[in-house]
Design an enzyme around this catalytic site. Structure first.
Site, PDB file in Angstrom:
ATOM      1  N   VAL A  85      -3.950  16.033  32.750  1.00 13.45           N
ATOM      2  CA  VAL A  85      -3.035  16.496  33.992  1.00 13.45           C
ATOM      3  C   VAL A  85      -3.840  16.127  35.117  1.00 13.45           C
ATOM      4  CG1 VAL A  85      -1.668  18.097  35.522  1.00 13.45           C
ATOM      5  CG2 VAL A  85      -1.542  18.237  33.071  1.00 13.45           C
ATOM      6  N   ARG A  91      -1.821  23.296  36.893  1.00 14.92           N
ATOM      7  CA  ARG A  91      -1.110  24.782  37.236  1.00 14.92           C
ATOM      8  C   ARG A  91       0.259  24.780  37.888  1.00 14.92           C
ATOM      9  NH1 ARG A  91      -6.394  24.654  36.713  1.00 14.92           N
ATOM     10  NH2 ARG A  91      -7.336  25.913  35.064  1.00 14.92           N
ATOM     11  N   GLY A  93       2.918  23.515  36.176  1.00 13.10           N
ATOM     12  CA  GLY A  93       4.099  23.328  35.147  1.00 13.10           C
ATOM     13  C   GLY A  93       4.172  21.873  34.847  1.00 13.10           C
ATOM     14  N   SER A  96       3.428  22.101  30.821  1.00 13.97           N
ATOM     15  CA  SER A  96       4.451  22.707  30.231  1.00 13.97           C
ATOM     16  C   SER A  96       5.808  21.934  29.946  1.00 13.97           C
ATOM     17  CB  SER A  96       4.815  23.963  30.952  1.00 13.97           C
ATOM     18  OG  SER A  96       3.895  24.865  30.741  1.00 13.97           O
ATOM     19  N   GLU A 120      -9.326  22.370  25.132  1.00 17.36           N
ATOM     20  CA  GLU A 120      -9.417  23.423  26.068  1.00 17.36           C
ATOM     21  C   GLU A 120      -8.554  24.569  24.954  1.00 17.36           C
ATOM     22  OE1 GLU A 120      -9.520  23.949  30.232  1.00 17.36           O
ATOM     23  OE2 GLU A 120      -8.840  21.916  30.201  1.00 17.36           O
ATOM     24  N   TYR A 124      -3.066  25.840  24.473  1.00 13.01           N
ATOM     25  CA  TYR A 124      -2.433  25.257  23.268  1.00 13.01           C
ATOM     26  C   TYR A 124      -1.309  26.409  22.511  1.00 13.01           C
ATOM     27  CZ  TYR A 124      -3.815  20.801  24.841  1.00 13.01           C
ATOM     28  OH  TYR A 124      -4.103  19.692  25.523  1.00 13.01           O
ATOM     29  N   PHE A 401      -9.102  12.848  16.436  1.00 14.33           N
ATOM     30  CA  PHE A 401      -7.915  12.119  16.820  1.00 14.33           C
ATOM     31  C   PHE A 401      -7.780  12.729  18.295  1.00 14.33           C
ATOM     32  CE2 PHE A 401      -5.498  14.710  13.966  1.00 14.33           C
ATOM     33  CZ  PHE A 401      -4.708  15.232  14.891  1.00 14.33           C
TER      34      PHE A 401
END
Length: 401
Positions: A85, A91, A93, A96, A120, A124, A401
């Site tokens: 992102v 943060r 959305g 998501s 990170e 997840y 990967f």
């Protein structure tokens, strides 16, 4: 939360997607000359982008692969790659939205499982992924006599760079997915991890082990930067797979015996690899880290549970919650002869992310229960669940990967 236009990207948009991911990971954009090698590492129709107005602000992609599960079956897998992102849209959305669309796509494609390597880890679990395998990083002091000679057989031969990708691929396919957690390496994987590295002068070296029935193991490595190689370099093992313990021992002996090498380092090795026992002096080895490795997400819970084998124990009823793919939610009777939905009271309650962590057998349910990650409704069921989920040996992916 902001609405985003999330859609599958066309091929001409893939370069913007990979550059967005590289920016998020603090790498420079793909050089012009390198793009012809990078472009084939994307699968058309499997690259998602999130837009704010006309601007690409997030992306997630995948490859179609297979995952070995306990019992020996290989299930359709979506191997998730290149998630990122743009820093000025985190943060909000974006991720998501990408994850929801991507998981719905996997479900429609009939891919029973999804998996990724998490940059990170705190992210997840919200989308149903759980850490299902671990791997360790080792460093071994080099020496020609480092490996017990009784463990060795066959011979090891260096492979020319122009032949390395094809030779290694043939050996990997011959070895097969012999452990739960191993994945089928796609054309895109080989292009990204081997063909591109060899074409861009990454100083990758390759050797194969030749046994009685031909080539049955390989190792790839590279020397790490060093001001004075005559004082000894550190070799970084990038990839090592073998069909037999003797082939693996011979490959380790080979890299440890190369001249002007002071130590050999390897990341992503199995936690139960018996390397200490291969060494003439176990103190030559140090374990630098043991980390989470492959994160697994059950996309189709009943199909995934029914496909793996189970240990011997009385049945346990597990209630699964899944906020992203609600069709998975429900109670499942897990028994040695298989899994089916049930209306019986639950013995254990857990989120689909915890189920992903348990799925390959790396961690027993009792450990997650002791950490408050599983709600226990019948304490006697925990011991049964531990036996049901148990597998022989540790699951291992062995393919980044």
């Amino acid at each position: 939360m902001t609405d985003h236009d999330v859609r599958v990207l066309d091929a001409h948009e893939h370069r913007a997607a990979v550059n967005l991911v590289r920016h998020a990971l603090h790498f420079p954009p793909v050089p012009e000359d390198d793009w012809p090698q990078v472009a084939p590492t994307y699968s058309e129709g499997r690259v998602w982008g999130a837009h704010a107005g006309d601007e690409l602000v997030g992306t997630a992609a995948s490859w179609a692969s297979r995952l070995a599960v306990p019992g020996g079956r290989e299930l359709p897998l979506a191997a998730v790659i290149r998630v990122g992102v743009r820093p000025d849209h985190t943060r909000r959305g974006v991720l998501s939205a990408l994850m929801r669309h991507q998981l719905a796509e996997f479900r429609e494609r009939g891919e029973v499982l999804a998996a990724l390597h998490a940059s990170e880890p705190v992210i997840y679990g919200r989308y149903g992924y759980g850490p299902a395998t671990r791997a360790r990083t080792v460093s071994v002091r080099a020496g020609r006599d480092a490996i017990h000679p009784e463990a060795l057989s066959g011979r090891v031969s260096v492979v020319a760079p122009e032949d390395a990708s094809d030779r290694v691929r043939a050996v990997y396919d011959r070895v097969g997915l012999v452990r739960p957690g191993m994945v089928a390496r796609t054309d895109e994987w080989w292009t990204a991890l081997y063909v591109r590295a060899l074409a861009t002068g990454a100083n990758l070296r390759t050797a194969v082990h030749v046994g009685a029935d031909g080539e049955d193991g390989f190792v790839t490595w590279k020397p790490l930067p060093c001001d004075n190689p005559t004082r000894g370099v550190v070799l970084q093992v990038e990839d090592l797979h073998a069909a037999t313990p003797a082939a693996a021992a011979a490959l380790w002996a080979f890299v440890l015996g190369i001249d002007l090498v002071k130590s050999v380092r390897a990341e992503g090795r199995p936690v139960d690899e018996p390397l200490e026992w291969l060494l003439t002096n176990p103190r030559l080895l140090s374990t630098e880290a043991v980390d989470d490795d492959l994160w697994v997400r059950l996309v189709d819970v009943p199909a995934a549970l029914d496909a793996r084998s189970w240990g011997e124990a009385e049945p346990v009823v597990v209630e699964v919650a899944d906020r992203v793919l609600p069709d998975n939610a429900g109670r499942y009777r897990v028994a040695p002869d298989g899994v089916r939905r049930t209306d019986a009271p639950a013995d254990l309650e857990l989120d689909v992310a915890e189920l992903g962590a348990l799925y390959l057998g790396d961690v027993p349910p009792s450990v997650l229960a002791s950490a408050g990650r599983i709600a226990v409704r019948d304490a006697a069921a925990l011991a049964r669940a531990d036996r049901l989920f148990a597998v022989g040996g540790s699951p291992w992916c062995g393919s980044f990967f």
